[in-house]
Scaffold this active site. Structure first.
Site, PDB file in Angstrom:
ATOM      1  CD1 TRP A  98      -5.237  -2.900   1.653  1.00 50.24           C
ATOM      2  CD2 TRP A  98      -5.000  -1.507  -0.067  1.00 50.24           C
ATOM      3  NE1 TRP A  98      -5.487  -3.604   0.505  1.00 50.24           N
ATOM      4  CE2 TRP A  98      -5.348  -2.767  -0.573  1.00 50.24           C
ATOM      5  CE3 TRP A  98      -4.792  -0.462  -0.985  1.00 50.24           C
ATOM      6  CZ2 TRP A  98      -5.509  -3.035  -1.928  1.00 50.24           C
ATOM      7  CZ3 TRP A  98      -4.947  -0.721  -2.333  1.00 50.24           C
ATOM      8  CH2 TRP A  98      -5.304  -1.980  -2.791  1.00 50.24           C
ATOM      9  CG  HIS A  99      -2.905   2.797  -1.450  1.00 48.42           C
ATOM     10  ND1 HIS A  99      -4.019   3.102  -0.713  1.00 48.42           N
ATOM     11  CD2 HIS A  99      -3.320   2.713  -2.739  1.00 48.42           C
ATOM     12  CE1 HIS A  99      -5.057   3.219  -1.530  1.00 48.42           C
ATOM     13  NE2 HIS A  99      -4.665   2.979  -2.750  1.00 48.42           N
ATOM     14  N   GLY A 100       0.680   0.985   0.906  1.00 46.80           N
ATOM     15  CA  GLY A 100       2.106   0.697   0.985  1.00 46.80           C
ATOM     16  C   GLY A 100       2.644   0.927   2.375  1.00 46.80           C
TER      17      GLY A 100
ATOM     18  CG  PHE B 118      -0.146  -0.103  -4.029  1.00 49.27           C
ATOM     19  CD1 PHE B 118       1.051   0.366  -3.509  1.00 49.27           C
ATOM     20  CD2 PHE B 118      -0.801   0.673  -4.952  1.00 49.27           C
ATOM     21  CE1 PHE B 118       1.570   1.595  -3.910  1.00 49.27           C
ATOM     22  CE2 PHE B 118      -0.305   1.905  -5.346  1.00 49.27           C
ATOM     23  CZ  PHE B 118       0.887   2.358  -4.822  1.00 49.27           C
TER      24      PHE B 118
END
Lengths: 473, 316
Positions: free
Chosen positions: A322-324, A473
């Site tokens: 989800w962050h990247g 993000f």
């Protein structure tokens, strides 16, 4: 438009008086249009995406509420989830998946070629997509009534304080707040102002000052001695904390000034004694989202140890992704999944063997261990690739040349250490004393606190690296 | 109309939800109004008072620019350069020549700031020689110009330069006196409060990896701009008017790096044409790795060799 910028200052100075002067529907409409204006300051073209996602989930939720037929309801929910994840996949993960697939094919001996697309990642997409998805899931589960007014729902999705980087506010926490008119309230206004100033301090003074050092360490790790890189990792742990919690504080404070209550997003995470506690203190709204919409639907801790471990790992891997769109983020998630599993194993073993340490020693050791392992994971989170991460870690592990006098940028180091010490002292005090209550009770203390924060920002603020990390993000 | 518009704010004075009892509400409202009213004057008065205190500290420092503006920087030879100018190690120069030395060099110092500093120096002191390391003409960093804002109240030239370089910095410094002291230059001044800064030189050796990597470096091309040439010419003219001898030099580069500079000769020729002065080129003087701390900077041992050569050539 970012919070720590002159255009935003002008925006908020114009917004607040008009907002409190208007009433009812006009106020809501003004809030919605202002939020869209705020977003389009970055890129107006991507407003279409927000509008599309908003309209889809609003319509699906209404249909879900009307429908009694299980099969149809499932299809509607699936439609909402697939479209939302599809948008996210398209804009955020397309190149990552293509690139990874090509690498795999090449590794297997199939020589495939593909020109990666130039895709711009729309700011805030991960945050508003999650908000929107959780709304339809809640309506599907009949935990929430579908919103009947499009403007109210659209304002919930695009409300400017939390649009770009959270906190991820649930519809059940926010929609009812939007339905009632908020009167200008001095208490809320001052409480909000205090939170905004603290957030600005964290971002402009601490995070941006540390960024100068961290950026150099991770850009050219081969040029720096191990001690410099170790400091770089420690500084990064505080940079990302102050950057993101600073943003959250500003968002929460702004909302409070306007009369809204947002959930807390950070609660002194580096004082955590276990990894499960860390995730109850770090990016709380995301942790809870992942718990409620991923971990529990996967089975949670029902179904035995193996399934619990599997669910923990899957949740953390997806949390990392989800962050990247990068394998380093996935690995960061993997490390945290491993920590959570190991923690359960160790707790079980300690209970079985009856090992007990004195309370204070146990607390100190636990905090130090959790912090160190969190820092290890941050190395992968911050590094652009695995080669950089392994270079940083191998140089630190070599433990050679630990002399402080040989370090470059001693001024930045001294400033960084002093700021981190200040942060920890204030956080430690606020663990024991409710500083914000004292601030609101004693006007002289309040005045001194406001003025001191402004002086600190003027004297120590860094105004060159102003972008918030979590925007990407 | 206005009365209607202000109604929500007036109502709020008795609707502070966080405070329950009526008397407490009124007290909170009164204190809040007082806090908000006093915030601006307290912030600004405090800012000016703290700013005055920091300026006093600044002038108490032994840092080179504090000495320059504090009136204690008289020397026979004055040196100007960027971080490479720290190779003009003052104790060594004084030992070699028996003359007093004052170094105006600073990391990444732009020639435009150098011009203001030299002019300010020559307004206040009477040196006999000015040595300029011309490598400071190769690049300009606006951030460094702004970093000198700590001294802007002491130098109208720096003040004007900062205003030209960044209007935002200049305006912010006018609004907040404390913002002037938000810079690396001021932090260095604090560092040198109780110690001298004439030992400012790198004292380490280039790492084996860095030395090896010099083979893979990209080509480097020095940018030659009219503005920088004009600033150098102006420095020379002012020095000549005051009867100061000017010597232009190009200090040593790490051999691996020197090979990658594509237009060094052209760069030096342009300076010579623009100023009418010959540049003493020492760029290839030193070839041993042990004399460098990185590609651009000599270490203390390298500096000794360089300075001995300069002294022999009567540069100072």
């Amino acid at each position: 438009m970012i919070f720590n910028s002159v255009p935003f200052l002008v925006f908020i100075l114009v917004f607040v008086p008009i907002y409190f002067t208007l009433k009812g529907r006009y106020r809501l409409l003004f809030c919605l249009l202002s939020s869209y204006f705020f977003y389009s300051w970055w890129d107006y073209r991507f407003l279409v995406l927000i509008l599309f996602s908003t309209t889809l989930d609003f319509t699906v939720a209404r249909a879900l509420e009307r429908s009694q037929e299980g099969g149809r309801r499932k299809k509607l929910l699936l439609l909402s989830i697939l479209v939302n994840l599809g948008i996210l996949a398209c804009f955020k993960y397309f190149n990552f998946f293509m690139d990874s697939t090509l690498e795999l094919l090449n590794y297997l001996g199939f020589h495939a070629n593909y020109q990666l697309l130039q895709i711009i990642l729309p700011v805030g997409i991960s945050f508003y997509t999650f908000q929107s998805m959780s709304y339809t899931v809640d309506v599907y589960r009949r935990r929430l009534a579908a919103e009947k007014d499009f403007v109210t729902y659209a304002t919930y999705i695009s409300f400017f304080p939390q649009l770009l980087a959270g906190p991820i506010v649930r519809a059940s926490d926010m929609l009812h707040q939007l339905r009632t008119d908020k009167r200008f309230d001095l208490y809320n206004f001052q409480a909000g102002l205090s939170i905004v100033l603290v957030g600005l301090f964290k971002k402009v003074v601490i995070a941006d000052s540390l960024a100068v050092f961290v950026d150099a360490a991770f850009a050219y790790p081969e040029n720096y001695p191990p001690l410099y890189l170790l400091l770089g990792v420690i500084f990064y742990s505080f940079q990302i904390y102050c950057d993101f919690s600073g943003y959250s504080d500003i968002a929460i404070g702004l909302a409070r000034m306007l009369g809204f209550k947002f959930p807390l997003n950070f609660r002194m995470p580096y004082f955590s004694k276990s990894f499960s506690e860390f995730w109850e203190r770090w990016h709380i709204t995301l942790s809870r989202w992942l718990r409620d919409y991923l971990y529990i639907p996967l089975g949670g801790n029902r179904g035995g140890q193996f399934k619990t471990y599997r669910n923990l790992m899957l949740t953390m891997l997806l949390g990392g992704l989800w962050h990247g769109a990068s394998w380093t983020f996935v690995f960061w998630g993997f490390l945290h999944g491993t920590y959570l599993i190991l923690q359960r194993v160790v707790e079980w073993a300690r209970a079985a063997l009856g090992i007990r340490l004195p309370r204070l020693l146990n607390a100190v050791l636990s905090i130090a261990l959790v912090y160190s392992l969190t820092c290890l994971a941050w190395v992968f989170f911050r590094s652009p690739d695995f080669a950089t991460a392994s270079l940083v870690l191998s140089k630190i592990a070599s433990i050679s040349d630990l002399s402080f006098s040989a370090l470059p940028n001693k001024f930045i180091i001294a400033k960084g250490v002093a700021l981190i010490a200040l942060l920890l002292v204030v956080e430690y005090i606020s663990l024991r004393v409710n500083l914000s209550k004292i601030m609101l009770r004693y006007p002289a203390f309040r005045l001194a606190a406001y003025a001191s924060i402004i002086w600190f920002i003027a004297l120590f603020g860094s105004f060159t690296n102003s972008q918030f990390i979590y925007f990407q993000f | 109309m206005l009365s209607r518009a202000l109604r929500p704010y007036r109502q709020s004075l008795v609707q502070t939800k966080g405070v329950n009892q009526r008397g407490a509400k009124a007290r909170f409202v009164r204190s809040s109004m007082l806090v908000l009213l006093l915030l601006v004057p307290v912030t600004f008065i405090g800012d000016r008072l703290l700013g005055a205190g920091l300026e006093w500290l600044l002038l108490e420092s032994n840092f080179r620019y504090s000495r320059l503006y504090g009136g204690t920087a008289q020397a026979d030879v004055v040196v100007l350069g960027n971080s490479r100018g720290h190779a003009f190690y003052e104790p060594e120069m004084e030992k070699l020549s028996g003359r007093t030395i004052f170094n105006l060099s600073y990391n990444a110092l732009p020639i435009s700031v150098g011009r203001a500093l030299v002019e300010d120096y020559l307004d206040r002191y009477t040196p006999s020689v000015l040595v300029v390391d011309v490598s400071m003409l190769t690049k300009t960093e606006e951030q460094i110009t702004n970093s000198f804002k700590a001294y802007e109240s002491l130098s109208p030239r720096l003040d004007k330069l900062i205003e030209r370089s960044s209007e935002e910095t200049s305006t912010a410094s006018q609004i907040f006196s404390l913002y002037r002291f938000n810079s690396e230059v001021f932090h260095r001044a604090l560092y040198y409060l109780a110690k001298t800064d004439d030992d400012w030189i790198l004292d380490k050796q280039i790492s084996a990896t860095m030395a090896r990597n010099s083979r893979d470096l990209d080509r480097v091309s020095f940018r030659i701009t009219k503005d920088r040439m004009r600033d150098l010419r102006h420095i020379i003219e002012v020095a000549e008017r005051k009867g100061v001898t000017v010597n232009l030099v190009m200090g040593p580069y790490y051999p691996g790096y020197l090979k990658k500079i594509s237009n060094l000769d052209q760069f030096l020729a342009t300076i010579e044409t623009a100023t009418g002065y010959e540049v003493e080129d020492y760029s290839g003087l030193i070839r041993q790795d042990a004399m460098f701390s990185d590609y651009l900077h000599l270490n203390k041992d390298g500096s000794s060799i360089f300075l001995a050569e300069l002294y022999e050539d009567e540069v100072f």
